[in-house]
Design a protein around this motif. Structure first.
Motif, short mmCIF file in Angstrom:
data_model
loop_
_atom_site.label_atom_id
_atom_site.label_comp_id
_atom_site.label_asym_id
_atom_site.label_seq_id
_atom_site.Cartn_x
_atom_site.Cartn_y
_atom_site.Cartn_z
N VAL A 6 -56.92 -28.55 -2.47
CA VAL A 6 -57.98 -28.97 -3.38
C VAL A 6 -59.23 -28.12 -3.14
N TYR A 7 -59.86 -27.71 -4.23
CA TYR A 7 -61.17 -27.08 -4.15
C TYR A 7 -62.22 -28.18 -4.17
N VAL A 8 -63.03 -28.26 -3.12
CA VAL A 8 -64.17 -29.17 -3.07
C VAL A 8 -65.42 -28.30 -3.08
N GLY A 9 -66.04 -28.18 -4.25
CA GLY A 9 -67.13 -27.23 -4.38
C GLY A 9 -66.59 -25.82 -4.16
N GLU A 10 -67.18 -25.09 -3.20
CA GLU A 10 -66.74 -23.72 -2.91
C GLU A 10 -65.60 -23.68 -1.90
N TRP A 11 -65.31 -24.80 -1.26
CA TRP A 11 -64.33 -24.80 -0.18
C TRP A 11 -62.92 -25.10 -0.70
N LEU A 12 -61.95 -24.33 -0.22
CA LEU A 12 -60.54 -24.63 -0.45
C LEU A 12 -60.06 -25.46 0.74
N ILE A 20 -60.35 -25.63 6.10
CA ILE A 20 -61.13 -25.38 4.90
C ILE A 20 -61.54 -23.92 4.92
N SER A 21 -61.63 -23.29 3.75
CA SER A 21 -61.95 -21.86 3.72
C SER A 21 -62.73 -21.53 2.46
N ARG A 22 -63.55 -20.48 2.58
CA ARG A 22 -64.29 -19.95 1.43
C ARG A 22 -64.75 -18.54 1.77
N GLN A 23 -64.66 -17.64 0.82
CA GLN A 23 -65.17 -16.27 0.95
C GLN A 23 -64.76 -15.62 2.27
N GLY A 24 -63.50 -15.79 2.65
CA GLY A 24 -62.99 -15.17 3.88
C GLY A 24 -63.31 -15.94 5.14
N ARG A 25 -64.13 -16.99 5.04
CA ARG A 25 -64.49 -17.82 6.19
C ARG A 25 -63.52 -18.98 6.29
N GLN A 26 -62.94 -19.22 7.45
CA GLN A 26 -61.93 -20.26 7.63
C GLN A 26 -62.29 -21.14 8.82
#
Length: 497
Positions: A6-12, A20-26
């Motif tokens: 699930v995408y919660v805002g910018e976070w996958l 949780i991850s976003r823009q290469g950050r995990q």
């Protein structure tokens, strides 16, 4: 079967791997935080109460609103990921609960892996020629044969399973899955039988357990449960266990008692800390300091400056005074009038030998104000106690110690000043997270007529230090409380033991 993401805002959010991850950050989160986030994601924009979160996310034996608040705080911190400009993902709705405020989009892991669809072709392929009738007939017969074959295979499997079930009369084995919380720690005291001076050693171990619990609960993200007064053998969801045990072992040509301290990670059974201390009459203080430093290293938890200051006030210059103080502290935790009287006498002896021991002075005042709440002191004793409380409040550094506000809370409750008691007990909780402060918070809420909040405070106290001592405090400290009426959940929990 593909698991949902699930995408919660910018976070996958990928629950299957607790990430949780976003823009290469995990980031890898604790399972309880992932479960909490997923539950919010299933109810976007809805206000969820603490009770709803407890009923649907937690499976622990004793869970309170405080644990929910702490988990929400940790989750918010992870979602912000150090970015002060990040949106507020979870907002507090006063007197109602919490709400997820960002968009939510559900996928499966398969969809996520193929999230970029291939472009559609510019032209449709030409229609293929219709197969000849003979081919269609053959294909239909083949399909019918396959269907009947699968049906007969399934029927044969069912017959075989029924036959096996008839032959095997053993009852089925049910396996219980327990989700461990990696940042929860249980502290246990193992009764040893080979050492002399058991009462002194027991009081020292209980004192160490109390110090470790207060320290980690106040100055770290760990949740510690002091089970040194709780001898029930039950499954625990805590990810780590710290045991204290006194063992009599041959040392050179003589038998000598040593104290074993072991910290185990229950997730894989690995030992994080294993130390043995030979205890003498003058090294208990150095053992305590070494143990606190060793825990800091094992848990990769550096102690802040305020803790270092607090520890200097918590301990005397001499080991003998430390052991006597822990004996008095154990009597205080018993809570009954006889134990409180003995604790006051023992602390008076400690102060004769260590007049600089500021925390012992404060604890004696707490013991005496509790004695007065249960069995009134005479006018001379009460005047001396009030003078001592005023003197303590003017002592440098004392306003940074929770015990001063615990004293003021009991004093204000005894005088019927509930508003001042409420202010003081909350100051004590802000400074230190202890079971005793939460018992007093429950008493204040009872005086305010808010039994639901009182129950929440009492369950938090019992969660931090389960056992007969805490239950006695809940029922009898300051004034009597009916556990059946005020804390039915705790009453039902204890009835199952």
């Amino acid at each position: 079967m593909q698991q949902p993401v699930v995408y919660v805002g910018e976070w996958l959010v990928t629950p299957s791997v607790n990430q949780i991850s976003r823009q290469g950050r995990q980031l890898t989160l604790e399972p309880r935080l992932i479960d909490l986030l997923v539950f919010f994601a299933r109810h976007p924009g809805q206000v969820l109460t603490r009770d709803e979160l407890i009923d649907n996310v937690w499976t622990r034996s004793v869970v309170t609103g405080h644990v929910v608040t702490q988990s929400i705080s940790e989750l918010r911190k992870s979602l912000k990921d150090g970015d002060p400009n990040a949106p507020e993902y979870i907002v507090t709705v006063p007197k109602r609960g919490y709400k997820l405020t960002v968009p939510v989009i559900w996928h499966t892991e398969e969809q996520e892996e193929g999230a970029t669809p291939s472009s559609a072709p510019d032209t449709l392929p030409e229609a293929t020629a219709e197969p000849p009738p003979e081919s269609v007939t053959l294909r239909s017969r083949l399909n019918a044969f396959i269907v009947w074959g699968l049906f007969l295979l399934a029927l044969g499997s069912c017959v075989a399973l029924v036959a096996l079930a008839t032959l095997d009369s053993r009852p089925p084995i049910t396996k219980t899955r327990l989700l461990l919380n990696p940042r929860d720690i249980d502290i246990h005291l193992v009764d040893g039988s080979g050492c002399t001076n058991r009462s002194t050693q027991h009081a020292y171990a209980v004192g160490l357990g109390s110090l470790i619990t207060t320290t980690l609960n106040t100055f770290s993200t760990f949740m510690v449960h002091d089970k040194t007064n709780y001898n029930i053998n039950e499954p625990s969801s805590s990810g780590k266990t710290l045991t204290i045990e006194f063992v009599n072992q041959r040392h050179y040509r003589a038998q000598q008692c040593f104290m074993s301290i072991k910290l185990v990670d229950n997730a894989d059974g690995s030992t994080m800390l294993d130390k043995r201390y030979f205890v003498t009459s003058d090294n208990q203080l150095s053992i305590q300091n070494d143990l606190m430093n060793s825990l800091s290293d094992a848990l990769t938890q550096p102690w802040p400056a305020r803790l270092q200051t607090m520890l200097t006030q918590y301990q005397p210059a001499q080991s003998t005074s430390l052991v006597a103080f822990y004996q008095a502290h154990q009597l205080l935790m018993n809570g009954d009038v006889d134990s409180l009287s003995k604790a006051s006498e023992r602390l008076e002896e400690v102060l004769k030998h260590s007049p600089e021991f500021i925390y012992a002075r404060a604890e004696k005042a707490l013991v005496d104000v509790l004695r007065h709440s249960q069995q009134p002191l005479n006018d001379k004793q009460l005047a001396a106690l009030n003078s001592e409380i005023r003197h303590l409040s003017d002592t440098p550094g004392m306003k940074e110690m929770a015990i001063l506000y615990q004293i003021e809370t009991v004093d204000m409750l005894s005088k019927g000043n509930v508003d001042e008691a409420y202010k003081n007990v909350n100051k004590s909780i802000d400074l230190e997270m202890t079971w005793m402060s939460y018992v007093l918070l429950g008493k204040v809420y009872e005086m305010k007529g808010q039994n639901r909040l009182a129950a929440d405070a009492y369950i938090t106290a019992f969660n931090l230090r389960p056992g007969d001592n805490t239950l006695y405090w809940i029922e009898n400290s300051v004034f009597q409380t009916s556990v059946t009426r005020v804390v039915p959940y705790l009453d039902n929990f204890l009835a199952k033991e």
